[in-house]
Design a protein around this motif. Structure first.
Motif, PDB file in Angstrom:
ATOM      1  N   ARG A  87       0.738  -1.695  -0.170  1.00 20.68           N
ATOM      2  CA  ARG A  87       0.097   0.488  -0.206  1.00 20.68           C
ATOM      3  C   ARG A  87       1.476   1.063   0.445  1.00 20.68           C
ATOM      4  NH1 ARG A  87       0.174   4.425   3.016  1.00 20.68           N
ATOM      5  NH2 ARG A  87      -2.157   5.504   3.325  1.00 20.68           N
ATOM      6  N   ASP A  88       1.747   1.306   0.845  1.00 13.77           N
ATOM      7  CA  ASP A  88       2.603   2.570   0.791  1.00 13.77           C
ATOM      8  C   ASP A  88       3.215   2.326  -0.459  1.00 13.77           C
ATOM      9  OD1 ASP A  88       2.162   2.552   3.861  1.00 13.77           O
ATOM     10  OD2 ASP A  88       4.084   1.756   4.567  1.00 13.77           O
ATOM     11  N   ASP A  89       4.539   1.410  -0.902  1.00 13.93           N
ATOM     12  CA  ASP A  89       4.415   2.035  -2.450  1.00 13.93           C
ATOM     13  C   ASP A  89       3.810   2.482  -3.405  1.00 13.93           C
ATOM     14  OD1 ASP A  89       7.027   0.512  -1.264  1.00 13.93           O
ATOM     15  OD2 ASP A  89       6.480  -1.254  -1.734  1.00 13.93           O
ATOM     16  N   ILE A  90       2.441   2.081  -3.001  1.00  9.23           N
ATOM     17  CA  ILE A  90       1.659   2.027  -4.790  1.00  9.23           C
ATOM     18  C   ILE A  90       1.296   3.500  -4.675  1.00  9.23           C
ATOM     19  CG2 ILE A  90      -1.031   2.262  -5.119  1.00  9.23           C
ATOM     20  CD1 ILE A  90      -0.038  -1.109  -4.853  1.00  9.23           C
ATOM     21  N   VAL A  91       0.826   3.892  -3.264  1.00  9.68           N
ATOM     22  CA  VAL A  91       0.585   5.147  -2.474  1.00  9.68           C
ATOM     23  C   VAL A  91       1.319   6.322  -2.981  1.00  9.68           C
ATOM     24  CG1 VAL A  91       0.475   7.263  -0.474  1.00  9.68           C
ATOM     25  CG2 VAL A  91      -0.965   5.018  -1.266  1.00  9.68           C
ATOM     26  N   ALA A  92       2.527   6.272  -2.826  1.00  6.86           N
ATOM     27  CA  ALA A  92       4.782   6.691  -2.685  1.00  6.86           C
ATOM     28  C   ALA A  92       4.563   7.331  -4.617  1.00  6.86           C
ATOM     29  CB  ALA A  92       5.400   6.444  -2.627  1.00  6.86           C
ATOM     30  N   ALA A  93       3.358   5.811  -5.721  1.00  6.88           N
ATOM     31  CA  ALA A  93       4.316   6.216  -6.768  1.00  6.88           C
ATOM     32  C   ALA A  93       3.341   6.431  -7.695  1.00  6.88           C
ATOM     33  CB  ALA A  93       4.288   4.535  -7.602  1.00  6.88           C
ATOM     34  N   PHE A  94       1.654   6.500  -6.595  1.00  4.25           N
ATOM     35  CA  PHE A  94       0.435   7.427  -7.556  1.00  4.25           C
ATOM     36  C   PHE A  94       0.606   8.801  -7.451  1.00  4.25           C
ATOM     37  CE2 PHE A  94      -2.293   4.432  -8.107  1.00  4.25           C
ATOM     38  CZ  PHE A  94      -1.877   3.659  -9.069  1.00  4.25           C
ATOM     39  N   VAL A 128      -4.128  13.758 -12.532  1.00  3.83           N
ATOM     40  CA  VAL A 128      -4.517  12.061 -13.201  1.00  3.83           C
ATOM     41  C   VAL A 128      -5.488  11.271 -12.967  1.00  3.83           C
ATOM     42  CG1 VAL A 128      -2.289  10.358 -13.578  1.00  3.83           C
ATOM     43  CG2 VAL A 128      -1.711  12.637 -13.294  1.00  3.83           C
ATOM     44  N   PHE A 129      -5.731  11.550 -11.394  1.00  4.73           N
ATOM     45  CA  PHE A 129      -6.396  10.396 -10.744  1.00  4.73           C
ATOM     46  C   PHE A 129      -7.883  11.655 -10.335  1.00  4.73           C
ATOM     47  CE2 PHE A 129      -2.734   8.983 -10.063  1.00  4.73           C
ATOM     48  CZ  PHE A 129      -2.261   7.184 -10.437  1.00  4.73           C
ATOM     49  N   GLU A 130      -8.994  11.004 -11.284  1.00  2.00           N
ATOM     50  CA  GLU A 130      -9.767  11.854 -10.987  1.00  2.00           C
ATOM     51  C   GLU A 130     -10.228  11.090  -9.901  1.00  2.00           C
ATOM     52  OE1 GLU A 130     -14.134  12.606 -12.453  1.00  2.00           O
ATOM     53  OE2 GLU A 130     -12.904  12.089 -13.415  1.00  2.00           O
ATOM     54  N   LYS A 131     -10.164  10.174  -9.559  1.00  2.00           N
ATOM     55  CA  LYS A 131     -10.168   9.129  -7.854  1.00  2.00           C
ATOM     56  C   LYS A 131      -9.485   7.853  -7.879  1.00  2.00           C
ATOM     57  CE  LYS A 131     -13.714   6.860  -5.201  1.00  2.00           C
ATOM     58  NZ  LYS A 131     -15.383   6.674  -4.941  1.00  2.00           N
ATOM     59  N   VAL A 132      -8.960   7.640  -7.054  1.00  2.00           N
ATOM     60  CA  VAL A 132      -7.941   6.141  -6.556  1.00  2.00           C
ATOM     61  C   VAL A 132      -9.100   6.001  -5.263  1.00  2.00           C
ATOM     62  CG1 VAL A 132      -6.197   8.167  -6.666  1.00  2.00           C
ATOM     63  CG2 VAL A 132      -6.061   5.424  -6.775  1.00  2.00           C
ATOM     64  N   GLY A 133      -8.642   4.719  -4.357  1.00  2.00           N
ATOM     65  CA  GLY A 133      -8.710   4.390  -3.893  1.00  2.00           C
ATOM     66  C   GLY A 133      -7.702   3.456  -3.525  1.00  2.00           C
ATOM     67  N   VAL A 134      -7.017   3.712  -3.001  1.00  2.00           N
ATOM     68  CA  VAL A 134      -5.999   2.184  -2.289  1.00  2.00           C
ATOM     69  C   VAL A 134      -6.021   1.722  -0.164  1.00  2.00           C
ATOM     70  CG1 VAL A 134      -4.026   1.544  -2.015  1.00  2.00           C
ATOM     71  CG2 VAL A 134      -4.343   2.989  -3.259  1.00  2.00           C
ATOM     72  N   GLY A 193      -6.008  -7.326   3.825  1.00  2.00           N
ATOM     73  CA  GLY A 193      -5.382  -7.660   2.435  1.00  2.00           C
ATOM     74  C   GLY A 193      -5.703  -5.630   1.791  1.00  2.00           C
ATOM     75  N   ILE A 194      -5.029  -5.775   0.336  1.00  2.00           N
ATOM     76  CA  ILE A 194      -4.841  -4.336   0.188  1.00  2.00           C
ATOM     77  C   ILE A 194      -5.776  -4.305  -1.572  1.00  2.00           C
ATOM     78  CG2 ILE A 194      -3.015  -5.404  -1.289  1.00  2.00           C
ATOM     79  CD1 ILE A 194      -2.458  -2.022  -1.409  1.00  2.00           C
ATOM     80  N   SER A 195      -6.790  -3.245  -1.356  1.00  2.00           N
ATOM     81  CA  SER A 195      -7.577  -3.173  -2.412  1.00  2.00           C
ATOM     82  C   SER A 195      -7.509  -1.865  -3.351  1.00  2.00           C
ATOM     83  CB  SER A 195      -9.274  -3.670  -2.093  1.00  2.00           C
ATOM     84  OG  SER A 195     -10.114  -3.140  -2.999  1.00  2.00           O
ATOM     85  N   LEU A 196      -7.084  -1.962  -4.351  1.00  2.00           N
ATOM     86  CA  LEU A 196      -7.374  -0.432  -4.909  1.00  2.00           C
ATOM     87  C   LEU A 196      -7.912  -0.542  -6.449  1.00  2.00           C
ATOM     88  CD1 LEU A 196      -4.349   0.967  -6.598  1.00  2.00           C
ATOM     89  CD2 LEU A 196      -5.553   0.371  -7.516  1.00  2.00           C
TER      90      LEU A 196
END
Length: 295
Positions: free
Chosen positions: A19-26, A74-80, A115-118
């Protein structure tokens, strides 16, 4: 079956790191978007909210983090989202577990799940929406892993689909040549919308109820499903976020989002499980798009 205390902690910690890696990348994609549509806007940032779950008797039953970015360039809405929940399954969930072949749920209905859901919905209609999750589920009678990711473009590009699938295949092939075709076929079946007689998107990989008897091997497989996500998806966003689009493109996107919403509300097992077990409804439903349209 043992309590799997160490394994639970190991899995939960890894889902949080992913989750932390994806949030940082986004957020990095937001920062680096300096040309093309929406580039004049301020870069988006995730709003992070702790989620909690309580059992029927009011005791703590776990929770997690809901991280949502709205109105980025870039992202209109994104949830992680990441969560670890536990407690006792209700009658409906017990019946669902029994139907999936889990024995003994009527005598000991304890469970643990992490788990993680995105889900990401994009500003630019040329940039594909995407879904990803990985998870571990435990009961005193069985444990298993699940997960995958699938691409949901409203405007399809053959080369984007090829890259997404090739990257996933490359991460699965070290586990055996049969894994990618198996999980691709599973995704094609799972992400199908019967009442529309069509797929939700262009597919990906999907795995559920994975228990080979070797916890460590199954966990490594699940990790590689998660590790495949950023290299499969980020290059597509970098390429498509700069393309010009018009109102007609946006209209196509909104109609496709309606299709996505139909699937998540009617068929998605994760949505049903989250609501049935009393998890935070906003976290469960964060997958829904900010705007959608039906014709």
């Amino acid at each position: 079956m043992t309590d799997f205390a160490t394994e639970k902690t190991t899995a939960s910690d890894w889902f949080r790191q992913l989750r932390d890696d994806i949030v940082a990348a986004f957020e990095g994609l937001e920062d680096s978007h300096d040309t093309g549509p929406m580039a004049a806007m301020a870069p988006g940032r995730f709003e992070v909210t702790k989620t909690t779950r309580t059992s029927d008797d009011g005791s703590d039953a776990g929770g997690g983090l809901m991280s949502v970015m709205r109105g980025g360039r870039v992202f209109e809405k994104v949830g992680v989202n990441v969560s670890t929940v536990y407690g006792t399954l209700g009658d409906a969930a017990q019946r669902a577990m029994a139907a999936r072949g889990v024995p003994g749920m009527d005598s000991d209905p304890r469970f643990w799940a992490s788990g993680i859901s995105l889900v990401a919905h994009m500003q630019n209609p040329h940039a594909p929406a995407v879904h990803m999750n990985t998870r571990m589920f435990w009961t005193p009678h069985a444990w298993w892993f699940g997960g995958g990711s699938d691409l949901n473009p409203c405007i399809e590009y053959t080369e984007d689909t090829a890259h997404f699938h090739a990257t996933q295949k490359a991460h699965l092939d070290p586990h055996g040549a049969d894994w990618y075709p198996k999980l691709k076929a599973w995704a094609d079946e799972y992400f199908y919308i019967p009442h529309r007689k069509r797929a939700r998107g262009v597919g990906g990989i999907f795995m559920d109820d994975q228990n080979s008897g070797d916890w460590a091997a199954d966990f490594i497989l699940t990790q590689d499903i998660g590790r495949a996500f950023l290299p499969a998806y980020v290059p597509l966003v970098e390429k498509r976020r700069v393309q010009p689009f018009d109102d007609a493109d946006k209209d196509v996107q909104l109609v496709h989002r309606g299709l996505y919403a139909e699937y998540n509300l009617v068929y998605d097992r994760g949505t049903k499980f989250g609501l049935a077990t009393g998890h935070d409804a906003n976290a469960v439903l964060m997958s829904l798009p900010p705007l959608a349209k039906w014709v």
